[in-house]
Design a protein around this motif. Structure first.
Motif, PDB file in Angstrom:
ATOM      1  N   THR A 266       0.844  -1.200   0.000  1.00 55.99           N
ATOM      2  CA  THR A 266       0.000   0.000   0.000  1.00 55.99           C
ATOM      3  C   THR A 266       0.882   1.253   0.000  1.00 55.99           C
ATOM      4  O   THR A 266       0.972   1.956  -0.988  1.00 55.99           O
ATOM      5  N   THR A 270       3.655   0.497  -4.739  1.00 58.95           N
ATOM      6  CA  THR A 270       2.493   0.881  -5.536  1.00 58.95           C
ATOM      7  C   THR A 270       2.958   2.090  -6.325  1.00 58.95           C
ATOM      8  O   THR A 270       3.888   2.786  -5.893  1.00 58.95           O
ATOM      9  N   GLU A 271       2.356   2.364  -7.480  1.00 57.19           N
ATOM     10  CA  GLU A 271       2.836   3.507  -8.235  1.00 57.19           C
ATOM     11  C   GLU A 271       1.693   4.390  -8.703  1.00 57.19           C
ATOM     12  O   GLU A 271       0.634   3.911  -9.098  1.00 57.19           O
ATOM     13  N   ILE A 278      -3.633   5.183  -8.188  1.00 59.77           N
ATOM     14  CA  ILE A 278      -2.480   4.508  -7.592  1.00 59.77           C
ATOM     15  C   ILE A 278      -2.606   3.029  -7.931  1.00 59.77           C
ATOM     16  O   ILE A 278      -3.583   2.382  -7.556  1.00 59.77           O
ATOM     17  N   ARG A 279      -1.631   2.542  -8.693  1.00 58.74           N
ATOM     18  CA  ARG A 279      -1.703   1.153  -9.150  1.00 58.74           C
ATOM     19  C   ARG A 279      -1.133   0.231  -8.095  1.00 58.74           C
ATOM     20  O   ARG A 279      -0.039   0.450  -7.582  1.00 58.74           O
ATOM     21  N   GLN A 280      -1.903  -0.808  -7.796  1.00 58.12           N
ATOM     22  CA  GLN A 280      -1.545  -1.712  -6.709  1.00 58.12           C
ATOM     23  C   GLN A 280      -1.456  -3.140  -7.233  1.00 58.12           C
ATOM     24  O   GLN A 280      -2.090  -3.481  -8.231  1.00 58.12           O
ATOM     25  N   PHE A 281      -0.704  -3.958  -6.527  1.00 54.31           N
ATOM     26  CA  PHE A 281      -0.507  -5.360  -6.917  1.00 54.31           C
ATOM     27  C   PHE A 281       0.029  -5.460  -8.350  1.00 54.31           C
ATOM     28  O   PHE A 281      -0.395  -6.316  -9.129  1.00 54.31           O
ATOM     29  N   SER A 282       0.928  -4.567  -8.685  1.00 55.21           N
ATOM     30  CA  SER A 282       1.568  -4.632 -10.006  1.00 55.21           C
ATOM     31  C   SER A 282       2.768  -5.563  -9.847  1.00 55.21           C
ATOM     32  O   SER A 282       3.872  -5.121  -9.574  1.00 55.21           O
ATOM     33  N   PHE A 283       2.475  -6.844  -9.988  1.00 50.98           N
ATOM     34  CA  PHE A 283       3.463  -7.863  -9.662  1.00 50.98           C
ATOM     35  C   PHE A 283       4.498  -8.104 -10.757  1.00 50.98           C
ATOM     36  O   PHE A 283       5.683  -8.250 -10.496  1.00 50.98           O
ATOM     37  N   THR A 284       4.021  -8.185 -11.993  1.00 52.66           N
ATOM     38  CA  THR A 284       4.889  -8.643 -13.080  1.00 52.66           C
ATOM     39  C   THR A 284       5.950  -7.615 -13.439  1.00 52.66           C
ATOM     40  O   THR A 284       5.662  -6.424 -13.524  1.00 52.66           O
ATOM     41  N   TYR A 389       7.937   2.966  -9.008  1.00 50.95           N
ATOM     42  CA  TYR A 389       8.245   1.546  -9.207  1.00 50.95           C
ATOM     43  C   TYR A 389       7.973   1.138 -10.658  1.00 50.95           C
ATOM     44  O   TYR A 389       7.279   1.819 -11.392  1.00 50.95           O
ATOM     45  N   HIS A 390       8.527   0.009 -11.041  1.00 52.72           N
ATOM     46  CA  HIS A 390       8.331  -0.556 -12.386  1.00 52.72           C
ATOM     47  C   HIS A 390       8.752   0.419 -13.482  1.00 52.72           C
ATOM     48  O   HIS A 390       8.002   0.696 -14.405  1.00 52.72           O
TER      49      HIS A 390
END
Lengths: 410, 200
Positions: A266, A270-271, A278-284, A389-390
């Protein structure tokens, strides 16, 4: 130092030399008659002709040549892999990047326990020995922190600084799906919490689908026990996903039907994309590549240069890497080193003749889903001006006419 | 139906390859992920490991979910929390939670343009329960796990109050804490990136 009984095999290495004289050229390992290895200074003359001095006998643990000193670059929160000093795709375990939130814990493997509970038929606890009895799996895979991009206006920045939170190992352990079956996971479960036994008691929520698909509880890395910095004695490993989700020093897995909304999913990892999202659970981890040679701080000469680098994608295999030697005006296919593996670092190379004129070289990765590694500006625009992130942009290197290589943003 | 009761599944190619590709269209009632990690003659259970007691689980099960599951008994408020904060937290997070040197915990003046980019509990955290969960498991950084549940309720109350989210008197407990609606919650969206060429 008393070497009376424990004499070196070579009578030509004097006690003075062993203690390190002024003429010491390098520190090398010397093996004694009783098999103990110790470091000793050897004179320049002896180094000049290794055929004139017997070498070191077989030992118990190998060492890196004293002429090679690749090192990680630590900060208070992480330590980066020296990508520019490495070859191929395997990261030596002691150079694997580190990121932890409460330091590296000291865990006695005899006391290690992994508890699996929550929406299960049989809550259970597994010792390390238990985990090792289950059928095992091994795979090569990269691991990358999702907060892994840095630039520098003066260009004086190495691949290690830019994206050194990327490493690759062979991971061996038990498939998490095997443990899910052992405890009898409920069909209604949709998420699980993975928790580490470090001072941060690190937690992340992971969809069950990933757990069933390819998650590993890894106890080995590159053929030996997982390193302390990487989660000794056992860690979760989620191929292709942001490093933080691969919880190290795993002590507990709780099966649930909703995410736990931990601080790391959280407040962190997150980005922001655009003004109000706010993008969450961006795993890949999206596809990325970087040229590791030539790169800062190298200096090159005009003539033939083999441009080398690594490419990877959390979505699958790298399908191609394109290289430009004219600042992105034209692109050429780089050769990919086989085997090209799923969610693994892939080495690429492109042979080029540099005429000595100033130019920019860059690489971009394309993965098997058709994702093309974006330029920095493209990525920034897609995120509505936010970094974070990412961030996986194409990285350019500027070759000055004097041969100095400098980072350039794209 | 529980997944572990499924009959062992024969992989068409009896290779040892982890993640052998099995067509998703295979008949059957279980998800393809379950089947493709199976190997030949996989037993229903191996019988390794031991059952774990409820007491043992309780000793390490410290997580708190947004719905309040996992919150312990006890209560606290910001008045008490402020005092604990001054002693146990301010050295690293600043007297008012804005000064550092470590993470900023309080948003402060929201009208200042500078503060709009700052991420804190007040403008970025989507769930109040996360404050409790995180402080209890990881803070104070140099003495993690040393706080009592009552202290954590009060510290949570103080941090929420300092961020303008609850009054100084509001009592936090297992039923009131999960009901607090955080301003940033509406911004959170699940990852919408997909396989393929679109950069997001």
């Amino acid at each position: 130092m008393d070497i009376g009984k424990d004499k070196p095999l070579s009578g030509r290495i004097s006690r003075r030399k062993l203690l390190g004289g002024a003429a010491t050229a390098a520190v090398v390992l010397v093996q004694t008659a009783t098999g103990k290895a110790f470091q000793a200074g050897v004179s320049v003359a002896e180094l000049d002709d290794p055929t004139k001095i017997p070498g070191v006998l077989p030992g118990t643990v190998g060492t890196r040549s004293s002429f090679e000193q690749p090192v990680k670059k630590p900060s208070p929160t992480s330590s980066r892999t020296p990508l520019q000093d490495l070859y191929g795709t395997l990261t030596p375990s002691d150079l694997h990047y580190e990121r932890h939130h409460g330091g590296v814990p000291a865990i006695d493997p005899a006391k290690f326990e992994l508890v699996i509970h929550g929406m299960v038929e049989r809550p259970m606890v597994f010792t390390l020995a238990d985990l090792k009895r289950f059928p095992s799996v091994s795979r090569l895979a990269f691991l990358e922190c999702s907060g892994n991009y840095r630039g520098a206006n003066d260009g004086k920045i190495t691949p290690q600084d830019i994206c050194g939170l990327t490493s690759q190992s062979e991971w061996t352990g038990v498939a998490l799906s095997t443990l899910f079956r052992e405890v009898g996971v409920s069909e209604k479960a949709t998420w699980f919490l993975a928790e580490g036994g470090d001072a941060a008691v690190m937690t992340r929520s992971v969809p069950m689908s990933k757990g069933w698909k390819d998650a590993i509880i890894a106890y080995a890395q590159n053929g030996e026990a997982v390193r302390p910095e990487q989660g000794y004695p056992a860690r979760l490993f989620l191929p292709g996903w942001e490093g933080n989700t691969s919880i190290k020093w795993i002590r507990r897995i709780e099966i649930s039907d909703q995410p736990f909304m931990t601080r790391e999913e959280t407040s962190k990892y997150t980005e922001q994309v655009g003004p109000a999202k706010i993008r969450q659970f961006s795993f890949t981890m999206d596809a990325r590549s970087i040229i590791t040679y030539p790169s800062y701080p190298a200096r090159v000469e005009k003539g033939w240069i083999e441009i080398r680098g690594i490419a990877w994608s959390g979505r699958g295999k790298i399908s191609r890497v394109e290289v430009s030697t004219d600042a992105g005006k034209s692109w050429h296919l780089a050769a990919l080193q086989e085997p090209v593996l799923d969610k693994s670092l892939t080495a690429f190379r492109y042979l080029w003749q540099w005429n000595g004129g100033p130019t920019e070289i860059m690489s971009r990765a394309v993965d098997e889903t058709g994702y093309v590694q974006p330029f920095y500006k493209q990525l920034l625009a897609a995120r509505g001006g936010n970094m974070g992130y990412h961030f996986n942009p194409v990285t350019a290197w500027y070759l000055q006419s004097d041969g100095q290589v400098l980072f350039r943003s794209t | 139906m529980l997944v572990n009761t499924i009959k062992p599944f024969l992989l068409a190619a009896a290779s040892a390859t982890f993640l052998a590709t099995v067509p998703h269209t295979d008949p059957g009632t279980v998800s393809f992920e379950t089947r493709r990690t199976d190997t030949l003659h996989y037993p229903e259970r191996f019988g390794f490991g031991k059952p774990v007691s409820a007491e043992k689980i309780a000793a390490i099960d410290i997580d708190v979910r947004p719905d309040g599951k996992g919150l312990p008994a006890g209560k606290g408020n910001a008045v008490i929390g402020k005092q604990i904060y001054a002693v146990k937290c301010s050295a690293c997070h600043g007297a008012s939670g804005t000064e550092g040197p470590n993470d900023r915990l309080v948003l402060g003046d929201t009208t200042s343009a500078k503060n709009r980019r700052v991420k804190t509990i007040g403008n970025y955290w989507p769930y109040a329960t996360t404050v409790f969960d995180y402080v209890r498991r990881a803070m104070p950084f140099n003495q993690p796990g040393s706080l009592t549940d009552e202290e954590v309720y009060s510290l949570t109350a103080y941090l929420l109050h300092a961020n303008g989210l609850i009054s100084e008197k509001t009592e936090l407990n297992a039923s009131t804490l999960p009901k607090i609606v955080m301003p940033a919650k509406k911004y959170f969206v699940p990852d919408d990136r997909e396989d393929g060429p679109v950069v997001k």
